[in-house]
Design an enzyme around this catalytic site. Structure first.
Site, PDB file in Angstrom:
ATOM      1  N   HIS A 140       0.839  -1.203   0.000  1.00 55.58           N
ATOM      2  CA  HIS A 140       0.000   0.000   0.000  1.00 55.58           C
ATOM      3  C   HIS A 140       0.879   1.262   0.000  1.00 55.58           C
ATOM      4  CE1 HIS A 140      -3.596   2.429   1.250  1.00 55.58           C
ATOM      5  NE2 HIS A 140      -2.650   3.192   1.778  1.00 55.58           N
ATOM      6  N   GLU A 141       1.791   1.339   0.959  1.00 54.04           N
ATOM      7  CA  GLU A 141       2.657   2.528   1.038  1.00 54.04           C
ATOM      8  C   GLU A 141       3.571   2.581  -0.186  1.00 54.04           C
ATOM      9  OE1 GLU A 141       1.833   4.748   3.131  1.00 54.04           O
ATOM     10  OE2 GLU A 141       0.548   3.454   4.340  1.00 54.04           O
ATOM     11  N   HIS A 194       1.824   4.502  -2.798  1.00 54.76           N
ATOM     12  CA  HIS A 194       1.976   5.943  -2.552  1.00 54.76           C
ATOM     13  C   HIS A 194       3.368   6.392  -2.985  1.00 54.76           C
ATOM     14  CE1 HIS A 194      -1.678   6.827  -0.350  1.00 54.76           C
ATOM     15  NE2 HIS A 194      -1.447   5.938   0.593  1.00 54.76           N
ATOM     16  N   GLU A 239      -4.665   7.797  -2.678  1.00 54.69           N
ATOM     17  CA  GLU A 239      -5.190   6.511  -2.213  1.00 54.69           C
ATOM     18  C   GLU A 239      -5.529   5.584  -3.371  1.00 54.69           C
ATOM     19  OE1 GLU A 239      -5.393   4.915   0.744  1.00 54.69           O
ATOM     20  OE2 GLU A 239      -4.175   6.604   1.401  1.00 54.69           O
TER      21      GLU A 239
HETATM   22 ZN    ZN Z   1      -2.773   5.263   2.107  1.00 54.89          ZN
END
Ligand code: ZN
Length: 507
Positions: free
Chosen positions: A268-269, A272, A298
């Site tokens: 997830h990160e 980003h 997101e």
């Molecule tokens: Zn996030």
């Protein structure tokens, strides 16, 4: 003339960027390495630096300079920089008096630390007065800045420009009506004893932390996160921060009894992080050199985490490695079971650990609570009542009632850091991701690539369609650019219905 003025503006921004560089790194240090007792000093230093940074741009001389520029005579990028300056500094920041702003910045740092302690101890009394203060400050900020329609719109605008209570109500209404019946069906469905046994066994397994670290690094390598301009560390609550496109820092959190938590936090990160690393060099050093909105951000983290990372094809690629590292097969966790575990739908308390299908319900709950908090700017929010409403909503929407604060109102860092209006962007981001995924799938055989763990072409699509633009395009412009239409939640709802009906044999 205009170019001379622009040069002066850029000089000020460059100096301000140096201060912001220091602020970013001290924040990073605070969250990852700094010892507990260092917090007071760090918060004072940060308060000072933030105050200096504020004064450097919020003053009459600089304001007059910015407003004296005829933007018609500028190059496109410079024009957008001036527009951003006016919006962020003079329409938002300047409205808040410097002393208030400084006090609020210091309060947020202390409040985040109190939250952390309260969460670990499951003791709301440590944190609740700070939460009350933070809410009070946010109500003041809305008053200083003004609002159109609902007061909460002012906060929503900070994270997702273009989305107001009207759009959010519509979106979350669809989530509620379309997904709740499916969630109910899945939760009530009988699962075979064999499958249940294997799932229970997996939950009791212990996963060596050093091996998990190796796996997280490996996962970032697979998605082509660049370690020559990024790092991976640990923090209580995983996050991403960046100085520019060459210094992008992500964190994760390892639990010895939960392999999937660190793996998916890292991916997830990493999503980003890729966004920030791929911002074009030409704009990276300007105030436009970062992600355009939290919702679009997101969408990038969640497309990697869920749509790619939890797909059957990607999991089939990574399973053999996991099997060797953690002896899954030996423990009765074959690939089919593992795929089901990674996509298990459960009524659960913790948003960050929630499955893809119930996730937007967790966000819906926060949206409704926040909207209510800021419905009235003059009353004092009863923080005890708020904690109870949190429990009530979980009971209403997911049929479960959190009995500890840690599993209830204390679970998320956001409110302690003053991030009201942020949560909706998580669900919007997931919905953007589905729309973007659909557009990419028309050009690239995504499943074929996932089976081989090959992200090269997919990354390139995202870089060219979204990442490289940084803040020079709005969320809506990016969506139209990439998918040919404005935001349409249909893709998200269809995607969730299709995927989970199939996994749970409801089709
Ligand atoms: Zn996030």
């Amino acid at each position: 003339m205009e170019n001379e003025k622009m040069k002066k503006v850029k000089e000020v921004l460059e100096n301000n960027a140096a201060l912001k560089h220091a602020i970013t790194i001290m924040h990073w240090d605070l969250e990852t390495e700094a010892p507990l007792l260092a917090v007071d000093k760090i918060s004072k230093t940060l308060g000072y630096l933030i105050g200096e940074s504020y004064s450097m741009v919020i003053n009459d001389e600089f304001k007059n300079l910015v407003y004296s520029i005829n933007t018609d005579k500028l190059k496109e990028l410079d024009r957008k920089i001036i527009e951003e300056l006016k919006k962020e500094y003079f329409e938002k920041l300047e409205k808040i008096p410097k002393e208030e702003y400084k006090k609020y910045s210091e309060l947020k740092i202390i409040s985040s630390k109190k939250w952390e302690e309260a969460k670990i101890k499951n003791d709301y009394s440590i944190f609740k007065s700070y939460l009350g203060e933070i809410i009070k400050f946010n109500k003041k900020i809305i008053k200083y800045r003004g609002y159109k329609g609902h007061p909460y719109n002012t906060l929503l605008e900070d994270y997702e420009p273009g989305i107001t209570v009207k759009e959010a109500d519509e979106f979350f209404g669809k989530i509620k009506n379309e997904l709740s019946p499916l969630i109910k069906k899945i939760i009530q469905k009988n699962i075979s004893d064999n499958e249940n046994e294997a799932k229970e066994k997996f939950k009791k397994m212990i996963f060596d932390i050093e091996k998990q670290k190796e796996l997280s690094k490996h996962a970032l390598d697979i998605i082509n996160f660049r370690f020559d301009k990024g790092v991976l560390k640990e923090s209580e609550h995983p996050f991403t921060t960046n100085v520019d496109n060459k210094d992008v820092r992500v964190t994760t959190h390892y639990y010895k009894d939960n392999l999937l938590s660190s793996l998916y936090s890292t991916i997830h990160e990493g999503g980003h992080g890729l966004y920030e690393q791929n911002v074009d060099d030409v704009i990276s050093d300007t105030i436009l050199g970062t992600g355009t909105s939290m919702g679009i951000h997101e969408s990038q983290s969640r497309i990697y985490e869920n749509m790619f990372g939890r797909s059957e094809e990607f999991l089939s690629f990574i399973y053999p490695k996991l099997d060797i590292m953690f002896k899954l097969g030996e423990n009765g966790i074959n690939f089919n079971i593992f795929y089901k575990i990674a996509n298990e739908v459960q009524a659960s308390f913790i948003r960050t650990e929630a499955d893809e299908l119930t996730y937007p319900i967790h966000v819906l709950i926060r949206y409704e609570l926040e909207k209510e908090i800021f419905d009235n700017l003059d009353n004092e929010t009863d923080v005890d009542e708020l904690a109870k409403k949190w429990q009530d909503k979980y009971e209403e929407y997911l049929g479960i009632r959190p009995e500890t604060y840690t599993e209830g109102i204390l679970q998320d860092v956001h409110w302690s850091d003053g991030l009201f209006g942020y949560f909706p962007s998580y669900a919007l981001g997931s919905a953007y991701a589905a729309q973007i995924y659909n557009a990419i799938s028309k050009k690239i055989d995504i499943n074929g690539k996932m089976k081989k763990g090959d992200f090269t072409e997919i990354n390139n699509e995202l870089k060219e369609g979204i990442h490289k633009y940084g803040k020079t395009r709005t969320p809506e412009e990016l969506l139209v650019n990439m998918t040919g239409e404005p935001f349409n939640p249909k893709y998200y709802i269809d995607y969730l219905k299709e995927k989970f009906s199939l996994i749970y044999g409801l089709k």
